[in-house]
Design an enzyme around this catalytic site. Structure first.
Site, PDB file in Angstrom:
ATOM      1  N   ARG A 131       0.827  -1.216   0.000  1.00  0.00           N
ATOM      2  CA  ARG A 131       0.000   0.000   0.000  1.00  0.00           C
ATOM      3  C   ARG A 131       0.857   1.260   0.000  1.00  0.00           C
ATOM      4  O   ARG A 131       0.431   2.313  -0.469  1.00  0.00           O
ATOM      5  CB  ARG A 131      -0.938   0.004   1.208  1.00  0.00           C
ATOM      6  CG  ARG A 131      -2.043  -1.043   1.075  1.00  0.00           C
ATOM      7  CD  ARG A 131      -3.010  -0.954   2.230  1.00  0.00           C
ATOM      8  NE  ARG A 131      -3.670   0.342   2.274  1.00  0.00           N
ATOM      9  CZ  ARG A 131      -4.238   0.854   3.363  1.00  0.00           C
ATOM     10  NH1 ARG A 131      -4.222   0.209   4.494  1.00  0.00           N
ATOM     11  NH2 ARG A 131      -4.824   2.036   3.316  1.00  0.00           N
ATOM     12  N   TYR A 145      -7.835  16.073  -5.055  1.00  0.00           N
ATOM     13  CA  TYR A 145      -7.960  17.343  -4.332  1.00  0.00           C
ATOM     14  C   TYR A 145      -7.068  17.330  -3.101  1.00  0.00           C
ATOM     15  O   TYR A 145      -6.824  16.284  -2.516  1.00  0.00           O
ATOM     16  CB  TYR A 145      -9.415  17.655  -3.948  1.00  0.00           C
ATOM     17  CG  TYR A 145     -10.154  16.591  -3.162  1.00  0.00           C
ATOM     18  CD1 TYR A 145     -10.725  15.503  -3.799  1.00  0.00           C
ATOM     19  CD2 TYR A 145     -10.311  16.698  -1.782  1.00  0.00           C
ATOM     20  CE1 TYR A 145     -11.433  14.545  -3.091  1.00  0.00           C
ATOM     21  CE2 TYR A 145     -11.030  15.746  -1.054  1.00  0.00           C
ATOM     22  CZ  TYR A 145     -11.577  14.660  -1.723  1.00  0.00           C
ATOM     23  OH  TYR A 145     -12.279  13.710  -1.019  1.00  0.00           O
ATOM     24  N   HIS A 172     -14.421   7.259   9.933  1.00  0.00           N
ATOM     25  CA  HIS A 172     -14.192   7.640   8.536  1.00  0.00           C
ATOM     26  C   HIS A 172     -13.948   6.393   7.669  1.00  0.00           C
ATOM     27  O   HIS A 172     -14.512   6.245   6.589  1.00  0.00           O
ATOM     28  CB  HIS A 172     -12.996   8.599   8.498  1.00  0.00           C
ATOM     29  CG  HIS A 172     -12.270   8.674   7.202  1.00  0.00           C
ATOM     30  ND1 HIS A 172     -12.668   9.501   6.180  1.00  0.00           N
ATOM     31  CD2 HIS A 172     -11.166   8.026   6.741  1.00  0.00           C
ATOM     32  CE1 HIS A 172     -11.837   9.360   5.164  1.00  0.00           C
ATOM     33  NE2 HIS A 172     -10.929   8.471   5.475  1.00  0.00           N
TER      34      HIS A 172
HETATM   35  C1  VOV Z   1     -12.245   5.007  -0.373  1.00  0.00           C
HETATM   36  C2  VOV Z   1     -12.377   4.660   0.902  1.00  0.00           C
HETATM   37  C3  VOV Z   1     -11.566   5.122   2.054  1.00  0.00           C
HETATM   38  C4  VOV Z   1     -11.119   4.305   3.073  1.00  0.00           C
HETATM   39  C5  VOV Z   1     -11.372   2.804   3.242  1.00  0.00           C
HETATM   40  C6  VOV Z   1     -10.337   5.138   3.968  1.00  0.00           C
HETATM   41  C7  VOV Z   1      -9.725   4.654   5.143  1.00  0.00           C
HETATM   42  C8  VOV Z   1      -8.851   5.443   5.901  1.00  0.00           C
HETATM   43  C9  VOV Z   1      -8.151   4.975   7.091  1.00  0.00           C
HETATM   44  C10 VOV Z   1      -8.272   3.571   7.705  1.00  0.00           C
HETATM   45  C11 VOV Z   1      -7.374   6.020   7.549  1.00  0.00           C
HETATM   46  C12 VOV Z   1      -6.503   6.059   8.838  1.00  0.00           C
HETATM   47  C13 VOV Z   1      -5.249   5.345   8.792  1.00  0.00           C
HETATM   48  C14 VOV Z   1      -4.353   5.712   7.623  1.00  0.00           C
HETATM   49  O1  VOV Z   1      -4.304   4.894   6.723  1.00  0.00           O
HETATM   50  O2  VOV Z   1      -3.765   6.780   7.617  1.00  0.00           O
HETATM   51  C15 VOV Z   1      -7.545   7.101   6.617  1.00  0.00           C
HETATM   52  C16 VOV Z   1      -6.854   8.287   6.706  1.00  0.00           C
HETATM   53  C17 VOV Z   1      -7.151   9.386   5.910  1.00  0.00           C
HETATM   54  N1  VOV Z   1      -8.148   9.505   4.972  1.00  0.00           N
HETATM   55 FE1  VOV Z   1      -9.317   8.002   4.308  1.00  0.00          FE
HETATM   56  N2  VOV Z   1     -10.317   6.438   3.491  1.00  0.00           N
HETATM   57  C18 VOV Z   1     -11.086   6.469   2.329  1.00  0.00           C
HETATM   58  C19 VOV Z   1     -11.371   7.592   1.523  1.00  0.00           C
HETATM   59  C20 VOV Z   1     -10.969   8.867   1.878  1.00  0.00           C
HETATM   60  C21 VOV Z   1     -11.463  10.090   1.262  1.00  0.00           C
HETATM   61  C22 VOV Z   1     -12.514  10.173   0.188  1.00  0.00           C
HETATM   62  C23 VOV Z   1     -10.826  11.138   1.866  1.00  0.00           C
HETATM   63  C24 VOV Z   1     -11.103  12.607   1.647  1.00  0.00           C
HETATM   64  C25 VOV Z   1     -11.966  13.107   2.790  1.00  0.00           C
HETATM   65  C26 VOV Z   1     -13.173  13.903   2.405  1.00  0.00           C
HETATM   66  O3  VOV Z   1     -13.988  14.180   3.321  1.00  0.00           O
HETATM   67  O4  VOV Z   1     -13.328  14.282   1.248  1.00  0.00           O
HETATM   68  C27 VOV Z   1      -9.905  10.607   2.814  1.00  0.00           C
HETATM   69  C28 VOV Z   1      -9.029  11.360   3.574  1.00  0.00           C
HETATM   70  C29 VOV Z   1      -8.145  10.785   4.486  1.00  0.00           C
HETATM   71  C30 VOV Z   1      -7.076  11.515   5.119  1.00  0.00           C
HETATM   72  C31 VOV Z   1      -6.727  12.965   4.845  1.00  0.00           C
HETATM   73  C32 VOV Z   1      -6.438  10.642   5.982  1.00  0.00           C
HETATM   74  C33 VOV Z   1      -5.225  10.951   6.864  1.00  0.00           C
HETATM   75  C34 VOV Z   1      -5.739  11.715   8.011  1.00  0.00           C
HETATM   76  C35 VOV Z   1      -4.887  11.911   9.194  1.00  0.00           C
HETATM   77  O5  VOV Z   1      -5.233  12.846   9.906  1.00  0.00           O
HETATM   78  O6  VOV Z   1      -3.900  11.194   9.420  1.00  0.00           O
HETATM   79  N3  VOV Z   1     -10.034   9.229   2.827  1.00  0.00           N
HETATM   80  N4  VOV Z   1      -8.479   6.750   5.659  1.00  0.00           N
END
Ligand code: VOV
Length: 249
Positions: A131, A145, A172
């Site tokens: 990953r 974005y 989330h």
């Molecule tokens: C498509 C699906 C999807 C899935 C399964 C998913 C899962 C996860 C997991 C398990 C984790 C935490 C551990 C890690 O892996 O870091 C994250 C982390 C994160 N995410 Fe996410 N995210 C998705 C999708 C997803 C989207 C669509 C967005 C945009 C948010 C939106 O509102 O527009 C996003 C953002 C983020 C961000 C900025 C972070 C890091 C934040 C921080 O503060 O560290 N993310 N995310």
């Protein structure tokens, strides 16, 4: 004291947006056009070989709307390699017909919010490494974005305890998991590298899924209270085989 979370960082990332100077392209002779297309295809052949050897990855999309015409997403083990490939693209015949539209520099990021299972450092697991160094999906559509975590008054992500942040991100992830097979996300960290804190790159087979996931996530606390968003770019896959046709005038 509020604790930062440890991040796992993988390949460096460059999102490179270009506009095609169609007026100038139309004035090029057939030989020049041929040379430009050949130079572009030769670069792609090179990038394909890097991807084949698992030393990086790339994806190319045609951006919809006026923000750009093309988006390249490049992943490489080092910042130097990103720089080299950007320079090589700039020196190509094809680049004579391109103007820079936008760029974003970041690094593939996962975080260690969850406690290590059986004392195993998740970074050592092959699935984590896959990953962190992903081969980008060549799905039909892309959405990119940048975003920040809010730091305003009571809505300050950076004053929340780590376990609270971890819980919000877990919520989330539950929303995210509903989109398995429909939306694939690559989160790249850009604190200290570019103007926003994270880059969000989403891939989908169906563009409406971008609207659905982003809308649904707006109601997750981590986004509703702590998310700030930048400009959105959306595009359709550009395949190597269709380049000549795409550039035909
Ligand atoms: C498509 C699906 C999807 C899935 C399964 C998913 C899962 C996860 C997991 C398990 C984790 C935490 C551990 C890690 O892996 O870091 C994250 C982390 C994160 N995410 Fe996410 N995210 C998705 C999708 C997803 C989207 C669509 C967005 C945009 C948010 C939106 O509102 O527009 C996003 C953002 C983020 C961000 C900025 C972070 C890091 C934040 C921080 O503060 O560290 N993310 N995310």
């Amino acid at each position: 004291m509020v604790e930062a979370v440890e991040t796992m960082d993988g390949w460096y990332s460059l999102h490179d947006f270009r506009t095609i100077d169609w007026t100038y392209w139309k004035t090029a002779t057939p030989e020049e056009k041929k040379e430009a297309i050949a130079s572009f295809e030769a670069l792609i052949t090179k990038w394909d070989a890097v991807e084949e050897a698992k030393n990086g990855s790339h994806a190319m999309y045609k951006i919809v709307g006026q923000k750009a015409d093309l988006m390249f997403m490049f992943l490489r083990p080092t910042m130097e390699e990103l720089n080299e490939l950007e320079t090589e693209l700039n020196k190509s015949k094809f680049a004579e017909f391109l103007t820079p539209a936008h760029s974003y520099v970041s690094v593939v990021e996962l975080s260690k919010y969850r406690p290590a299972k059986d004392g195993i450092d998740p970074e050592t697991l092959p699935e984590t490494q896959a990953r962190l160094k992903p081969i980008l999906p060549k799905w039909e559509h892309v959405c990119f974005y940048p975003m920040d975590r809010r730091r305003v008054g009571d809505e300050n992500w950076y004053t929340l305890e780590k376990d609270v942040r971890g819980k919000l991100l877990y919520e989330h992830s539950k929303t995210g998991r509903k989109y398995a097979g429909k939306v694939k996300q690559i989160i790249t960290g850009s604190i200290g590298l570019d103007d926003w804190e994270w880059g969000v790159t989403l891939f989908a087979h169906e563009p409406l899924q971008f609207k659905k996931i982003v809308y649904e996530m707006r109601f997750d606390e981590v986004s509703s209270r702590y998310g700030e968003f930048g400009e959105f770019f959306v595009g359709n896959l550009l395949k190597k085989e269709e380049i000549a046709k795409f550039l035909e005038v």
